[in-house]
Scaffold this motif. Structure first.
Motif, PDB file in Angstrom:
ATOM      1  N   UNK A   1      15.802  -5.072  -8.293  1.00  7.09           N
ATOM      2  CA  UNK A   1      15.648  -3.834  -7.532  1.00  7.09           C
ATOM      3  C   UNK A   1      14.675  -2.864  -8.204  1.00  7.09           C
ATOM      4  N   UNK A   2      14.378  -3.069  -9.484  1.00  4.18           N
ATOM      5  CA  UNK A   2      13.353  -2.243 -10.121  1.00  4.18           C
ATOM      6  C   UNK A   2      11.981  -2.526  -9.500  1.00  4.18           C
ATOM      7  N   UNK A   3      11.642  -3.819  -9.351  1.00  4.53           N
ATOM      8  CA  UNK A   3      10.373  -4.180  -8.723  1.00  4.53           C
ATOM      9  C   UNK A   3      10.367  -3.765  -7.255  1.00  4.53           C
ATOM     10  N   UNK A   4      11.495  -3.957  -6.578  1.00  3.40           N
ATOM     11  CA  UNK A   4      11.577  -3.573  -5.167  1.00  3.40           C
ATOM     12  C   UNK A   4      11.357  -2.074  -4.992  1.00  3.40           C
ATOM     13  N   UNK A   5      11.942  -1.278  -5.871  1.00  2.00           N
ATOM     14  CA  UNK A   5      11.763   0.169  -5.799  1.00  2.00           C
ATOM     15  C   UNK A   5      10.305   0.552  -6.065  1.00  2.00           C
ATOM     16  N   UNK A   6       9.674  -0.103  -7.031  1.00  2.00           N
ATOM     17  CA  UNK A   6       8.272   0.171  -7.312  1.00  2.00           C
ATOM     18  C   UNK A   6       7.372  -0.155  -6.123  1.00  2.00           C
ATOM     19  N   UNK A   7       7.647  -1.252  -5.434  1.00  2.00           N
ATOM     20  CA  UNK A   7       6.858  -1.605  -4.258  1.00  2.00           C
ATOM     21  C   UNK A   7       7.085  -0.617  -3.110  1.00  2.00           C
ATOM     22  N   UNK A   8       8.300  -0.093  -3.015  1.00  2.00           N
ATOM     23  CA  UNK A   8       8.571   0.922  -1.999  1.00  2.00           C
ATOM     24  C   UNK A   8       7.782   2.201  -2.292  1.00  2.00           C
ATOM     25  N   UNK A   9       7.723   2.579  -3.559  1.00  2.00           N
ATOM     26  CA  UNK A   9       6.936   3.757  -3.928  1.00  2.00           C
ATOM     27  C   UNK A   9       5.467   3.528  -3.607  1.00  2.00           C
ATOM     28  N   UNK A  10       4.959   2.329  -3.905  1.00  2.00           N
ATOM     29  CA  UNK A  10       3.566   2.008  -3.586  1.00  2.00           C
ATOM     30  C   UNK A  10       3.321   2.076  -2.079  1.00  2.00           C
ATOM     31  N   UNK A  11       4.256   1.559  -1.308  1.00  2.00           N
ATOM     32  CA  UNK A  11       4.103   1.588   0.152  1.00  2.00           C
ATOM     33  C   UNK A  11       4.061   3.027   0.669  1.00  2.00           C
ATOM     34  N   UNK A  12       4.925   3.886   0.119  1.00  2.00           N
ATOM     35  CA  UNK A  12       4.929   5.277   0.558  1.00  2.00           C
ATOM     36  C   UNK A  12       3.645   6.005   0.196  1.00  2.00           C
ATOM     37  N   UNK A  13       3.137   5.764  -1.019  1.00  6.90           N
ATOM     38  CA  UNK A  13       1.905   6.432  -1.441  1.00  6.90           C
ATOM     39  C   UNK A  13       0.702   5.968  -0.621  1.00  6.90           C
ATOM     40  N   UNK A  14       0.561   4.669  -0.422  1.00  3.86           N
ATOM     41  CA  UNK A  14      -0.584   4.173   0.358  1.00  3.86           C
ATOM     42  C   UNK A  14      -0.489   4.610   1.815  1.00  3.86           C
ATOM     43  N   UNK A  15       0.723   4.745   2.325  1.00  2.00           N
ATOM     44  CA  UNK A  15       0.884   5.231   3.697  1.00  2.00           C
ATOM     45  C   UNK A  15       0.349   6.658   3.818  1.00  2.00           C
ATOM     46  N   UNK A  16       0.632   7.486   2.822  1.00  7.74           N
ATOM     47  CA  UNK A  16       0.127   8.861   2.858  1.00  7.74           C
ATOM     48  C   UNK A  16      -1.384   8.900   2.633  1.00  7.74           C
ATOM     49  N   UNK A  17      -1.887   8.088   1.691  1.00  6.53           N
ATOM     50  CA  UNK A  17      -3.316   8.111   1.351  1.00  6.53           C
ATOM     51  C   UNK A  17      -4.165   7.632   2.519  1.00  6.53           C
ATOM     52  N   UNK A  18      -3.787   6.528   3.167  1.00  6.56           N
ATOM     53  CA  UNK A  18      -4.637   6.030   4.259  1.00  6.56           C
ATOM     54  C   UNK A  18      -4.642   6.996   5.439  1.00  6.56           C
ATOM     55  N   UNK A  19      -3.518   7.682   5.678  1.00  4.92           N
ATOM     56  CA  UNK A  19      -3.512   8.692   6.725  1.00  4.92           C
ATOM     57  C   UNK A  19      -4.403   9.879   6.393  1.00  4.92           C
ATOM     58  N   UNK A  20      -4.386  10.298   5.113  1.00  3.97           N
ATOM     59  CA  UNK A  20      -5.239  11.411   4.684  1.00  3.97           C
ATOM     60  C   UNK A  20      -6.717  11.040   4.801  1.00  3.97           C
ATOM     61  N   UNK A  21      -7.087   9.841   4.357  1.00  4.83           N
ATOM     62  CA  UNK A  21      -8.487   9.420   4.419  1.00  4.83           C
ATOM     63  C   UNK A  21      -8.973   9.300   5.859  1.00  4.83           C
ATOM     64  N   UNK A  22      -8.118   8.784   6.726  1.00  4.38           N
ATOM     65  CA  UNK A  22      -8.522   8.619   8.126  1.00  4.38           C
ATOM     66  C   UNK A  22      -8.795   9.968   8.778  1.00  4.38           C
ATOM     67  N   UNK A  23      -7.979  10.983   8.437  1.00  5.16           N
ATOM     68  CA  UNK A  23      -8.176  12.310   9.026  1.00  5.16           C
ATOM     69  C   UNK A  23      -9.307  13.067   8.349  1.00  5.16           C
ATOM     70  N   UNK A  24      -9.356  13.000   7.026  1.00  7.65           N
ATOM     71  CA  UNK A  24     -10.323  13.818   6.273  1.00  7.65           C
ATOM     72  C   UNK A  24     -11.751  13.319   6.429  1.00  7.65           C
ATOM     73  N   UNK A  25     -11.943  12.016   6.427  1.00  9.55           N
ATOM     74  CA  UNK A  25     -13.294  11.447   6.449  1.00  9.55           C
ATOM     75  C   UNK A  25     -13.599  10.707   7.754  1.00  9.55           C
ATOM     76  N   UNK A  26     -12.847  11.001   8.784  1.00  7.61           N
ATOM     77  CA  UNK A  26     -13.098  10.448  10.116  1.00  7.61           C
ATOM     78  C   UNK A  26     -13.186   8.918  10.090  1.00  7.61           C
ATOM     79  N   UNK A  27     -12.203   8.287   9.450  1.00  5.83           N
ATOM     80  CA  UNK A  27     -12.153   6.827   9.366  1.00  5.83           C
ATOM     81  C   UNK A  27     -11.106   6.232  10.293  1.00  5.83           C
ATOM     82  N   UNK A  28     -10.655   7.020  11.237  1.00 12.25           N
ATOM     83  CA  UNK A  28      -9.631   6.511  12.145  1.00 12.25           C
ATOM     84  C   UNK A  28     -10.224   5.465  13.075  1.00 12.25           C
ATOM     85  N   UNK A  29      -9.399   4.538  13.508  1.00 15.33           N
ATOM     86  CA  UNK A  29      -9.823   3.477  14.418  1.00 15.33           C
ATOM     87  C   UNK A  29      -8.638   3.090  15.292  1.00 15.33           C
TER      88      UNK A  29
END
Length: 261
Positions: free
Chosen positions: A81-109
């Motif tokens: 569950x340590x690795x599982x928790x780390x992957x969940x944190x990674x999933x949450x961070x990348x979810x926020x980052x890709x949404x920010x990049x799509x809005x900020x730099x007009x990369x939405x598709x």
């Protein structure tokens, strides 16, 4: 006795189908001109196929979240569950980052509007199945969450086929650079996704907090049935919402030039 000679004009020569002498040549020339014009006529115009750039950083980050799901499922089943928790944190961070990049730099598709919820559903399905197998999630709650996702996935395949511009071929169906429909999450669907992620994250972390087993157990019990209720509600919202799915073939059709007199 001499027989009278028959004159060769006794039998009149019939006219050719009773037409003027120049009728047939003129018809032949007309047919030939028509044939030449038909050969050099411009082919009918085809509507241009809409395409977009799908190789963007937000789409790449979303794809990595999907690729991490098998590792996440293996970690839960192995009790890591340590690795599982780390992957969940990674999933949450990348979810926020890709949404920010799509809005900020007009990369939405359009692909991003489909790929992002698909990544969330893949993550959710992986956690629901594996946590249920580890007896950390009730089976009825898992059945409600998975049943809704299966029905939405089947409807997405149907919408893709009906909204795809002609010709509807197998290759074009899986060519996601050709957008056909855009999915817009409803308000209750966004709330439900957040609650589902909270439930799966809390359930995944709970084995790492043995000293809080009683308190987190009561919290998880109430959250489980709250998620079950919002899951049913969000599924019905896609059925009755008018703007949940938007077909792009009509919205993005290029304007025709004005007719000149």
């Amino acid at each position: 006795m001499r027989l009278p000679l028959l004159h060769h004009h006794v039998l009149p020569r019939p006219s050719l189908l009773a037409r003027p002498p120049r009728a047939i040549p003129s018809l032949y020339r007309h047919a030939r001109i028509t044939s030449v014009r038909a050969q050099h006529a411009a082919p009918p115009e085809r509507k241009p196929t809409l395409r977009e750039n799908i190789y963007t950083l937000p789409n790449f980050l979303t794809a990595t979240r999907i690729a991490a799901c098998p590792v996440l499922g293996w970690a839960v089943l192995e009790g890591n569950f340590e690795l599982a928790t780390g992957l969940l944190v990674y999933a949450g961070l990348t979810d926020w980052v890709d949404g920010f990049l799509a809005r900020r730099y007009n990369m939405s598709s359009v692909l991003g509007t489909i790929l992002d919820p698909a990544a969330d559903k893949t993550l959710m399905t992986t956690l629901v199945v594996t946590l249920t197998m580890k007896s950390l999630l009730p089976l009825p709650v898992a059945a409600i969450v998975l049943g809704r996702d299966v029905l939405l996935s089947l409807s997405a395949f149907y919408i893709r086929y009906t909204s795809l511009p002609s010709p509807k071929t197998f290759q074009r169906y899986w060519d996601f650079s050709i957008p056909s429909a855009e999915v817009r999450p409803t308000a209750i669907s966004k709330i439900n996704t957040a609650l589902q992620l909270l439930l799966m994250g809390s359930t995944t972390v709970s084995p790492l907090l043995p000293g809080m087993a009683v308190g987190i157990g009561h919290f998880l019990y109430g959250l489980q049935w709250t998620v079950a209720a919002t899951t049913i509600w969000s599924g019905l919202s896609y059925v009755f919402a008018k703007d949940a799915v938007r077909v792009l073939s009509d919205v993005r059709r290029p304007k025709e030039p004005p007719h000149q007199s």
